[in-house]
Design a protein around this motif. Structure first.
Motif, PDB file in Angstrom:
ATOM      1  N   UNK A   6       1.908 -12.665  14.177  1.00  0.00           N
ATOM      2  CA  UNK A   6       1.843 -11.304  14.528  1.00  0.00           C
ATOM      3  C   UNK A   6       3.177 -11.177  13.814  1.00  0.00           C
ATOM      4  N   UNK A   7       3.228  -9.585  13.098  1.00  0.00           N
ATOM      5  CA  UNK A   7       4.781  -9.161  12.516  1.00  0.00           C
ATOM      6  C   UNK A   7       5.041  -8.760  13.829  1.00  0.00           C
ATOM      7  N   UNK A   8       4.956  -8.464  14.785  1.00  0.00           N
ATOM      8  CA  UNK A   8       5.708  -8.361  16.051  1.00  0.00           C
ATOM      9  C   UNK A   8       6.833  -7.053  15.978  1.00  0.00           C
ATOM     10  N   UNK A   9       7.841  -8.037  16.454  1.00  0.00           N
ATOM     11  CA  UNK A   9       9.361  -6.529  16.050  1.00  0.00           C
ATOM     12  C   UNK A   9       9.798  -7.144  14.546  1.00  0.00           C
ATOM     13  N   UNK A  10       9.049  -8.188  13.054  1.00  0.00           N
ATOM     14  CA  UNK A  10       9.727  -7.942  11.905  1.00  0.00           C
ATOM     15  C   UNK A  10       9.691  -7.075  11.103  1.00  0.00           C
TER      16      UNK A  10
ATOM     17  N   UNK B  31      -1.625  -5.906  11.015  1.00  0.00           N
ATOM     18  CA  UNK B  31      -1.190  -6.546  12.006  1.00  0.00           C
ATOM     19  C   UNK B  31      -0.344  -8.032  11.773  1.00  0.00           C
ATOM     20  N   UNK B  32      -1.027  -8.944  10.786  1.00  0.00           N
ATOM     21  CA  UNK B  32       0.018 -10.276  11.139  1.00  0.00           C
ATOM     22  C   UNK B  32       0.380 -10.146   9.290  1.00  0.00           C
ATOM     23  N   UNK B  33       1.570 -11.497   9.075  1.00  0.00           N
ATOM     24  CA  UNK B  33       2.580 -11.350   8.426  1.00  0.00           C
ATOM     25  C   UNK B  33       2.034 -12.507   6.656  1.00  0.00           C
ATOM     26  N   UNK B  34       0.334 -12.163   7.224  1.00  0.00           N
ATOM     27  CA  UNK B  34       0.527 -13.544   5.896  1.00  0.00           C
ATOM     28  C   UNK B  34      -0.178 -12.516   4.673  1.00  0.00           C
ATOM     29  N   UNK B  35      -0.077 -11.128   4.451  1.00  0.00           N
ATOM     30  CA  UNK B  35      -0.996 -10.462   3.109  1.00  0.00           C
ATOM     31  C   UNK B  35      -0.218  -8.926   3.848  1.00  0.00           C
ATOM     32  N   UNK B  36       0.750  -8.426   2.657  1.00  0.00           N
ATOM     33  CA  UNK B  36       1.544  -6.828   2.612  1.00  0.00           C
ATOM     34  C   UNK B  36       1.202  -6.306   1.310  1.00  0.00           C
ATOM     35  N   UNK B  37       1.697  -5.822   0.948  1.00  0.00           N
ATOM     36  CA  UNK B  37       1.551  -5.079  -0.002  1.00  0.00           C
ATOM     37  C   UNK B  37       3.175  -3.646   0.018  1.00  0.00           C
ATOM     38  N   UNK B  38       3.656  -3.652  -1.288  1.00  0.00           N
ATOM     39  CA  UNK B  38       4.441  -2.911  -1.506  1.00  0.00           C
ATOM     40  C   UNK B  38       3.839  -1.679  -2.942  1.00  0.00           C
ATOM     41  N   UNK B  39       3.879  -0.989  -2.924  1.00  0.00           N
ATOM     42  CA  UNK B  39       3.026   0.169  -3.601  1.00  0.00           C
ATOM     43  C   UNK B  39       3.709   1.134  -3.956  1.00  0.00           C
ATOM     44  N   UNK B  40       3.754   1.590  -5.806  1.00  0.00           N
ATOM     45  CA  UNK B  40       4.021   2.280  -6.018  1.00  0.00           C
ATOM     46  C   UNK B  40       3.445   2.996  -6.696  1.00  0.00           C
ATOM     47  N   UNK B  41       2.839   4.332  -6.445  1.00  0.00           N
ATOM     48  CA  UNK B  41       1.579   5.110  -7.033  1.00  0.00           C
ATOM     49  C   UNK B  41       2.351   5.494  -8.289  1.00  0.00           C
TER      50      UNK B  41
END
Length: 349
Positions: free
Chosen positions: A265-269, A291-301
Motif C-alpha cells: 500500500x502507498x499509505x503515507x508514502x 492504491x499500490x506502489x507497483x505502478x504509477x505514472x507522471x503525465x505531461x499533457x
C-alpha cells in the motif's frame, strides 16, 4: 565305503568351522558407524538445502528483474506512438455536458465494464491512458486488372489503457498485476476498395472489406475523438469530452501484461513527479497512482510525455503471505522507470 564317507564328512566339518570363524560387525560398531555418518551428513545436508534455497531466491529475483524491464520496454514502445495522454483529472472525472468539467472516467473500464476489468474486480485502476496510431500491415486488399491482388498497410486510431489490478483471482499471484486494454477504429474505405457499413453505430461511414470479404469495423464501443467539437476550447477539453459508443458494450479483454507487481500500500508514502521542461515552459507533470506502489505514472499533457514507474515483487513468488515491501527485503523488489515522448501530434484550435 564307510571310510570314504567318514573322510568326506570330516573335511566338510572342518570347512564349516573355518567359515564360522569369519565374524561380522557387532551392534556397538554399527551404532558408532551410524553416529559418525550422522555427524558428517547432517552439516552437508544443511549446506545443500541452504544452497538450493539461495538459488531459488536468486532465480525469483532474476525473473522479476527481467519481467519488469521487459514490461517497461513494452510500454515505452507503445507510448512512442501516442498522440495524446490523459492526465489524472481526466481519469478521475466523469463525462459532462460541459467540456470544461468533463472527463473519461465513466467511459472506460472498470466503470464502463470490460472483460477482465469490471465493477466486481476488487481493484482495477487506470494508471496510463492514451490515444495512439496503430499500424496495420496488409490491412487493405487492392485489386488491379494487370497485376495480382496486393495488400497495402495503413494506420488506425486506438485508445489504450493500462490498469493496476489486485483481486482474489486464483489464476494470478497474490501480488498485483498490470493489464492492457485497447479498442481500435476500423479501416475507413478509400476509392477503389470493396466497402461495407457498420450499422447501427456508424451509419454515415463506409469501411473496407479484407481479403476474406469481412467488413473491418471498429471494435465494440469504439468512437473516434472529435476535434471539431464547437463547445470545447483547446485540445484538452476536446479530448476529455470523448465518449464511448453507448449502444455497444466493450468485448475486448483487459489482457494481463505482467504479474507479480508490488501490492504494498502507498499509505503515507509521498510520491512526486520531476518537473518537465518543454520549449520555454516548465511544468509539473500530473501524478497518476492507484492504491499500490507497483505502478504509477507522471503525465505531461502539453508535451505528450509520460514517465512510467514499475516495481516488482519477487517475494510473492516464494511465499503465500508476508511479502510486503520493507527496508530489509528491498532487494526482492526490482524497480524500473522510463520517460517517453509520443511521436504523434494533434492540433485543435
Amino acid at each position: 565305503m564307510k571310510n570314504v564317507l567318514k573322510f568326506l564328512l570330516s573335511i566338510q566339518l572342518k570347512r564349516s568351522k573355518f567359515v564360522q570363524q569369519v565374524n561380522g560387525f557387532t551392534l556397538i560398531e554399527l551404532l558408532v558407524g551410524l553416529l559418525l555418518a550422522f555427524l558428517v551428513l547432517t552439516p552437508l545436508l544443511a549446506f545443500m538445502v541452504n544452497i538450493l534455497s539461495t538459488d531459488q531466491n536468486e532465480q525469483a529475483k532474476a525473473s522479476s528483474e527481467q519481467e519488469i524491464q521487459t514490461a517497461v520496454d513494452y510500454i515505452a514502445n507503445d507510448l512512442q506512438q501516442a498522440i495524446y495522454i490523459y492526465d489524472k483529472t481526466a481519469l478521475t472525472t466523469n463525462s459532462s455536458t460541459t467540456p470544461a468539467s468533463s472527463g473519461i472516467q465513466d467511459q472506460i473500464p472498470p466503470v464502463n465494464i470490460a472483460p477482465g476489468c469490471n465493477s466486481s474486480t476488487t481493484t482495477c485502476q487506470p494508471i496510463l491512458v492514451f490515444w495512439k496510431r496503430t499500424f496495420l500491415p496488409s490491412a487493405i486488399t487492392l485489386s488491379s486488372s494487370t497485376t495480382a491482388n496486393t495488400a497495402s498497410d495503413t494506420f488506425v486510431y486506438s485508445l489504450v489503457a493500462y490498469y493496476l489490478i489486485k483481486d482474489s483471482n486464483t489464476t494470478w499471484s497474490n501480488a498485483a498485476r498490470i493489464a492492457r486494454f485497447q479498442i481500435s477504429d476500423g479501416v475507413l474505405a478509400a476509392s477503389g476498395t470493396t466497402t461495407g457499413t457498420c450499422l447501427p453505430d456508424y451509419p454515415n461511414d463506409t469501411y473496407i472489406k479484407n481479403s476474406s470479404n469481412i467488413i473491418q469495423c471498429p471494435d465494440a464501443g469504439f468512437q473516434r475523438f472529435n476535434l471539431n467539437l464547437a463547445s470545447a476550447t483547446g485540445l484538452t477539453q476536446k479530448m476529455n469530452s470523448w465518449k464511448a459508443t453507448a449502444s455497444r458494450a466493450y468485448t475486448q479483454q483487459a489482457s494481463v501484461l505482467i504479474d507479480y507487481i508490488d501490492q504494498t500500500s502507498i499509505g503515507s508514502t509521498t510520491l512526486s513527479c520531476p518537473t518537465s521542461t518543454g520549449g520555454s515552459t516548465t511544468t509539473t507533470p500530473s501524478l497518476i497512482s492507484g492504491t499500490f506502489m507497483g505502478f504509477y505514472t507522471c503525465v505531461d499533457v502539453a508535451n505528450t510525455t509520460a514517465q512510467v514507474f514499475l516495481r516488482g515483487n519477487a517475494l510473492a513468488r516464494l511465499r503465500t503471505s508476508n511479502f510486503d515491501y520493507s527496508s530489509t527485503n528491498q532487494t526482492y523488489f526490482p524497480t524500473a522507470n522510463v520517460r517517453v515522448q509520443g511521436h504523434g501530434y494533434l492540433f485543435a484550435k
